[in-house]
Design a protein around this motif. Structure first.
Motif, PDB file in Angstrom:
ATOM      1  N   MET A  83       0.838  -1.208   0.000  1.00 30.98           N
ATOM      2  CA  MET A  83       0.000   0.000   0.000  1.00 30.98           C
ATOM      3  C   MET A  83       0.874   1.260   0.000  1.00 30.98           C
ATOM      4  SD  MET A  83      -3.307  -1.061   2.386  1.00 30.98           S
ATOM      5  CE  MET A  83      -2.676  -0.138   3.725  1.00 30.98           C
ATOM      6  N   LYS A  84       1.960   1.236   0.758  1.00 33.41           N
ATOM      7  CA  LYS A  84       2.811   2.416   0.900  1.00 33.41           C
ATOM      8  C   LYS A  84       3.662   2.661  -0.346  1.00 33.41           C
ATOM      9  CE  LYS A  84       6.063   4.495   4.125  1.00 33.41           C
ATOM     10  NZ  LYS A  84       5.352   5.725   4.372  1.00 33.41           N
ATOM     11  N   TRP A  85       4.232   1.609  -0.913  1.00 35.44           N
ATOM     12  CA  TRP A  85       5.123   1.741  -2.068  1.00 35.44           C
ATOM     13  C   TRP A  85       4.375   1.347  -3.328  1.00 35.44           C
ATOM     14  CZ3 TRP A  85       9.659  -1.288   0.589  1.00 35.44           C
ATOM     15  CH2 TRP A  85      10.244  -0.472   1.572  1.00 35.44           C
ATOM     16  N   ASP A  86       4.416   0.111  -3.681  1.00 33.74           N
ATOM     17  CA  ASP A  86       3.667  -0.458  -4.811  1.00 33.74           C
ATOM     18  C   ASP A  86       3.762  -1.975  -4.691  1.00 33.74           C
ATOM     19  OD1 ASP A  86       5.984  -1.539  -6.299  1.00 33.74           O
ATOM     20  OD2 ASP A  86       6.407   0.506  -6.905  1.00 33.74           O
ATOM     21  N   PRO A  87       2.957  -2.700  -5.483  1.00 35.19           N
ATOM     22  CA  PRO A  87       2.951  -4.157  -5.350  1.00 35.19           C
ATOM     23  C   PRO A  87       4.317  -4.820  -5.566  1.00 35.19           C
ATOM     24  CG  PRO A  87       1.013  -3.452  -6.545  1.00 35.19           C
ATOM     25  CD  PRO A  87       1.894  -2.234  -6.379  1.00 35.19           C
ATOM     26  N   GLU A  88       5.129  -4.290  -6.476  1.00 36.71           N
ATOM     27  CA  GLU A  88       6.427  -4.919  -6.728  1.00 36.71           C
ATOM     28  C   GLU A  88       7.392  -4.695  -5.566  1.00 36.71           C
ATOM     29  OE1 GLU A  88      10.135  -4.541  -9.777  1.00 36.71           O
ATOM     30  OE2 GLU A  88       8.127  -4.297 -10.625  1.00 36.71           O
ATOM     31  N   LYS A  89       7.503  -3.451  -5.105  1.00 38.03           N
ATOM     32  CA  LYS A  89       8.424  -3.167  -4.002  1.00 38.03           C
ATOM     33  C   LYS A  89       7.897  -3.698  -2.675  1.00 38.03           C
ATOM     34  CE  LYS A  89      11.417   0.589  -5.115  1.00 38.03           C
ATOM     35  NZ  LYS A  89      11.803   1.942  -4.742  1.00 38.03           N
ATOM     36  N   HIS A  96      12.915  -9.498   0.780  1.00 42.93           N
ATOM     37  CA  HIS A  96      14.025 -10.418   1.040  1.00 42.93           C
ATOM     38  C   HIS A  96      15.279 -10.024   0.265  1.00 42.93           C
ATOM     39  CE1 HIS A  96      11.146 -12.950   3.113  1.00 42.93           C
ATOM     40  NE2 HIS A  96      12.177 -13.624   3.584  1.00 42.93           N
ATOM     41  N   GLU A  97      15.094  -9.383  -0.867  1.00 40.69           N
ATOM     42  CA  GLU A  97      16.233  -8.916  -1.663  1.00 40.69           C
ATOM     43  C   GLU A  97      16.995  -7.811  -0.924  1.00 40.69           C
ATOM     44  OE1 GLU A  97      16.029  -6.670  -5.756  1.00 40.69           O
ATOM     45  OE2 GLU A  97      15.303  -8.742  -5.982  1.00 40.69           O
ATOM     46  N   ILE A  98      16.267  -6.885  -0.315  1.00 40.58           N
ATOM     47  CA  ILE A  98      16.972  -5.783   0.360  1.00 40.58           C
ATOM     48  C   ILE A  98      17.461  -6.158   1.763  1.00 40.58           C
ATOM     49  CG2 ILE A  98      15.845  -4.014  -1.039  1.00 40.58           C
ATOM     50  CD1 ILE A  98      14.206  -3.226   1.417  1.00 40.58           C
ATOM     51  N   PHE A  99      16.926  -7.250   2.315  1.00 42.02           N
ATOM     52  CA  PHE A  99      17.426  -7.801   3.571  1.00 42.02           C
ATOM     53  C   PHE A  99      17.934  -9.215   3.280  1.00 42.02           C
ATOM     54  CE2 PHE A  99      14.463  -4.626   5.349  1.00 42.02           C
ATOM     55  CZ  PHE A  99      15.323  -3.977   6.227  1.00 42.02           C
TER      56      PHE A  99
END
Length: 121
Positions: A83-89, A96-99
């Motif tokens: 909801m805050k960013w978009d469905p992909e992010k 899991h990619e960014i962590f």
């Protein structure tokens, strides 16, 4: 400190010249000692460069914990960040990619100064 961690499993993290105790995986032992400097020091140790997105997730995790008394599960994180960013992010894959060391629930909680989630070993 909640519970007892065997001394052999305690690590010391240098946070601006002050030692903060963590368990062997980097989970802080005294929640009161958390600071943004702690998150930065742990991220450096884990070879992770914190971005604005990381900080949004860290702040979300801390606020969720304060409000609910438990850590957010990945499903709640996905719902919030879609909801805050978009469905992909806001997807499980992206979080899991960014962590990369355990995903947002493990690495995110460590950086946010929260305890292990239930069921973690």
């Amino acid at each position: 400190m909640k519970g007892t961690v065997p001394t052999a499993f305690i690590r010391k993290l240098d946070v601006g010249g002050k030692e903060v105790l963590t368990d062997s995986e980097g989970y802080i032992l005294n929640l009161e000692e958390w600071s943004e400097d702690f998150a930065n020091a742990l991220a450096a140790q884990e070879q992770l460069q914190l971005t604005d997105e990381h900080w949004e997730i860290i702040r979300f995790l801390r606020e969720f914990f304060v409000e609910h008394g438990v850590q957010a599960n990945v499903r709640e994180m996905i719902k919030h960040f879609r909801m805050k960013w978009d469905p992909e992010k806001g997807s499980n894959r992206y979080l899991h990619e960014i962590f990369p060391r355990g995903g947002p629930q493990k690495q995110g909680n460590r950086l946010a100064g929260l305890l292990r989630t239930k069921g973690e070993h």
